[in-house]
Design an enzyme around this catalytic site. Structure first.
Site, mmCIF file in Angstrom:
data_model
loop_
_atom_site.group_PDB
_atom_site.id
_atom_site.type_symbol
_atom_site.label_atom_id
_atom_site.label_comp_id
_atom_site.label_asym_id
_atom_site.label_seq_id
_atom_site.Cartn_x
_atom_site.Cartn_y
_atom_site.Cartn_z
ATOM 1 C CB CYS A 150 42.170 38.278 -3.619
ATOM 2 S SG CYS A 150 42.725 38.885 -5.224
ATOM 3 C CG HIS A 187 36.387 39.566 -2.383
ATOM 4 N ND1 HIS A 187 37.648 39.694 -1.860
ATOM 5 C CD2 HIS A 187 36.558 39.342 -3.711
ATOM 6 C CE1 HIS A 187 38.551 39.547 -2.821
ATOM 7 N NE2 HIS A 187 37.912 39.341 -3.961
ATOM 8 C CG HIS A 205 41.268 43.810 -4.988
ATOM 9 N ND1 HIS A 205 41.860 43.242 -3.871
ATOM 10 C CD2 HIS A 205 40.709 42.769 -5.672
ATOM 11 C CE1 HIS A 205 41.671 41.932 -3.891
ATOM 12 N NE2 HIS A 205 40.976 41.632 -4.964
#
Length: 625
Positions: free
Chosen positions: A150, A281, A316
């Site tokens: 990520c 995030h 995401h």
């Protein structure tokens, strides 16, 4: 002292909020989430059904190349974002020096159906079709993939900055790309990390993440080069930071210490009070959001700047997430507007200054784009308004150019006979290897850790720098292929609903380097690179860049590969440092400028390289082929 300021001159994005920068910006400013029942696949026995899928219902979908889309979704998304960025920057294929892309597992979704049907007969490697698609039809163009889950998009941009700052490139195209895969969907569901209906970052009611997909690229060049070409700078990249928690494969450091270090490095001499906005995030999982919030509280104190996570809007997108979020930051600077936080139906108990409402106009001179990943990989990028003199460039000054020292390699080899292709290898303790395999549930992680352990044994008198100043960079052409096949095989044989969730974290390509960071207590930069047969060369050059930029004092640099039918793995590790005492008795000598050109793209070449290295060590004039 660094004088070449990296600036962004073009952006391109494909997301569920809109395809193209204008549509994307309008989409993430609206109070509409983009989650729907997924249509691309149908996991059996998994209660979760919601994701942020890209389809004909997304504004601008008709601009995607339909023929390429039918062949590979990830390639179609990446090419569309890349083309838009280059068009805005007014640059052609011949102008570009390198292309860098971050991804978690690349084109696995394209092969997954065949693998599940047992019709895939090749050895699964890190995606090559994506590298070809974004090579701008140039055989001579270096294309590197950053495989740190990520945080991958941010790391691709950070590497681009290093190339610009050092004068090794004039124009670099960098970004990230990811598509929805059944493997990731099942894996996160089995780890109980998925929300039921909505992604609610930082909300008291948050119950997990929801997956998304997309791609984003930016064109990065020096301010001087952009001015000479007569193109506008959209934003300056003021600084960047990298750290590793080195604690656990999936659980975050609840104190947020690594997050703080990444942001501190990104800001350098700048004050946290100068930050106008943080693109967080913010995955929406209870534990990760709490750890991230703790990092912000520790770093900003009671004066937390406005922050939000766009994952509440578009989900995401894993390896593409931080690249998409970087484009959002650039557009926020351009429009002087914050990005509202979606999913805040309930109160937040995290004591953060979350952006709410629709009136988001605000003076924005300095923003942080944060991204965190499995195995505690933390990144932060500081962006500033172009020519905003109140926010100076982060300058890394050193008393002298660091001297790079290097030491002999150690190798680990998982194979009963401890030999392959007629070339004998050092005799590793097979019992120790089996202990490491049981601990990390992955052969490639075990052999990488074993190779570092061997190096540490040989360098027993070395004065290792602080753990925060130790980094690891590995290259690989095969990556997590064996672990991905293992997870998918069990998923087919046992069913999606009961596949072992403990296998899933090892399907990310950075699992081996993450395990090594935990075992060797390396809390500095943590990177995996794949560029086919040149994967080790890319890792070596990245390691040098980290030392030269002052991001680490010692870097374990290496390569790992799968042997194929034997199901063995091999890893080779050397060490580079700025001080000879860090390398112990195996220290060979200093090298002000190492010019290494090497092709390491198979297990056999890794072994040949390691044996040659072991016998003679590198010489600055030597080239390994």
């Amino acid at each position: 002292m660094i004088s070449r300021t990296p600036v962004i001159t073009g952006v391109g994005v494909v997301s569920s909020a809109g395809i193209g920068a204008k549509r994307f910006w309008k989409g993430i400013q609206s109070p509409e989430d983009r989650f729907r029942e997924i249509s691309l696949f149908s996991p059996t026995g998994i209660p979760n059904r919601i994701a942020s899928e890209i389809g004909p219902w997304v504004p601008g979908y008709e601009t995607i190349d339909g023929e390429l889309l039918s062949e590979s979704r990830i390639c179609a998304f990446a090419v569309a974002a890349q083309n838009e960025a280059m068009a805005q920057a007014n640059c052609n294929a011949s102008d570009v020096d390198q292309v860098l892309v971050g991804t978690t597992v690349g084109d696995i979704a394209t092969h997954e159906v065949e693998i599940r049907a047992r019709k895939f007969n090749e050895k699964l490697k890190v995606d090559q079709s994506l590298r070809r698609a974004i090579s701008l039809s140039r055989d001579d163009l270096p294309v590197q993939m950053f495989l740190t889950a990520c945080s991958a998009g941010n790391l691709a941009v950070i590497r681009a900055c290093q190339l610009i700052e050092s004068g090794k490139a004039e124009i670099v195209v960098a970004g990230g790309a990811e598509i929805l895969s059944q493997m990731a969907f099942v894996g996160f569901a089995r780890m109980r990390g998925m929300a039921t209906q909505k992604c609610r970052p930082f909300s008291e009611d948050r119950d997990g993440m929801l997956l998304g997909e997309g791609a984003a690229f930016v064109v990065i060049e020096s301010a001087e080069h952009a001015a000479a070409r007569g193109v506008n700078s959209l934003a300056e990249i003021l600084g960047y930071g990298m750290s590793c928690d080195a604690k656990h494969p999936t659980a975050p450091d609840l104190e947020g210490e690594g997050i703080v270090r990444a942001m501190q490095s990104a800001l350098g001499s700048l004050s946290p009070t100068q930050v106008d906005y943080v693109c967080a995030h913010g995955t929406g999982t209870p534990q990760n959001d709490a750890a991230e919030a703790k990092g912000y509280t520790n770093f900003f104190g009671s004066k937390c700047p406005p922050l939000s996570s766009i994952k509440g809007s578009i989900g995401h997108s894993l390896g593409a997430a931080s690249a998409i979020e970087l484009v959002a930051c650039v557009l926020g600077i351009q429009n002087q507007k914050l990005i509202p936080q979606l999913g805040l139906e309930g109160q937040s108990t995290l004591d953060l200054n979350l952006v709410s409402g629709t009136e988001t106009s605000c003076k924005i001179d300095l923003v942080l784009n944060n991204a965190f990943a499995f195995f505690g990989n933390n990144t932060s990028i500081a962006l500033g308004r172009s020519q905003q003199r109140s926010v100076p460039r982060v300058i890394r000054s050193k008393s002298e150019q660091p001297k790079i020292y290097y030491a002999t390699a150690s190798i680990a080899f998982d194979y009963p006979a401890n030999q392959w292709g007629g070339e004998c290898l050092p005799d590793f303790d097979q019992d120790r290897l089996q202990v490491l395999v049981r601990r990390f549930r992955s052969k490639r992680a075990a052999v990488v850790v074993a190779a570092i352990e061997r190096w540490l044994e040989e360098a027993e008198n070395a004065e290792l720098p602080d753990p925060q100043r130790r980094g690891i960079v590995l290259g690989s052409e095969t990556g997590a292929g064996a672990d991905i096949e293992r997870f998918l095989t069990e998923s087919v044989e046992k069913g999606d609903a009961i596949v072992n969730p403990g296998l899933f974290p090892w399907t990310v390509h950075n699992a081996a380097v993450g395990a090594a960071a935990i075992a060797a207590d390396c809390r500095g930069p943590n990177i995996v690179i794949s560029s086919g047969a040149l994967s080790y060369s890319s890792a070596f050059q990245q390691s040098l860049a980290l030392l030269e930029a002052g991001c680490a004092d010692l870097v374990y640099c290496g390569v790992y590969e799968s042997l194929g039918d034997s199901d063995g793995t091999v890893a080779a590790i050397t060490a580079l440092a700025t001080r000879p005492e860090s390398l112990g008795r195996n220290y060979i000598g200093p090298a002000e400028q190492l010019n290494l050109e090497t092709s390491i793209g198979s297990a056999k070449s890794v072994i040949s390289w390691a044996n040659k290295f072991k016998k003679s060590g590198f010489r600055t004039e030597e080239r390994i082929s």
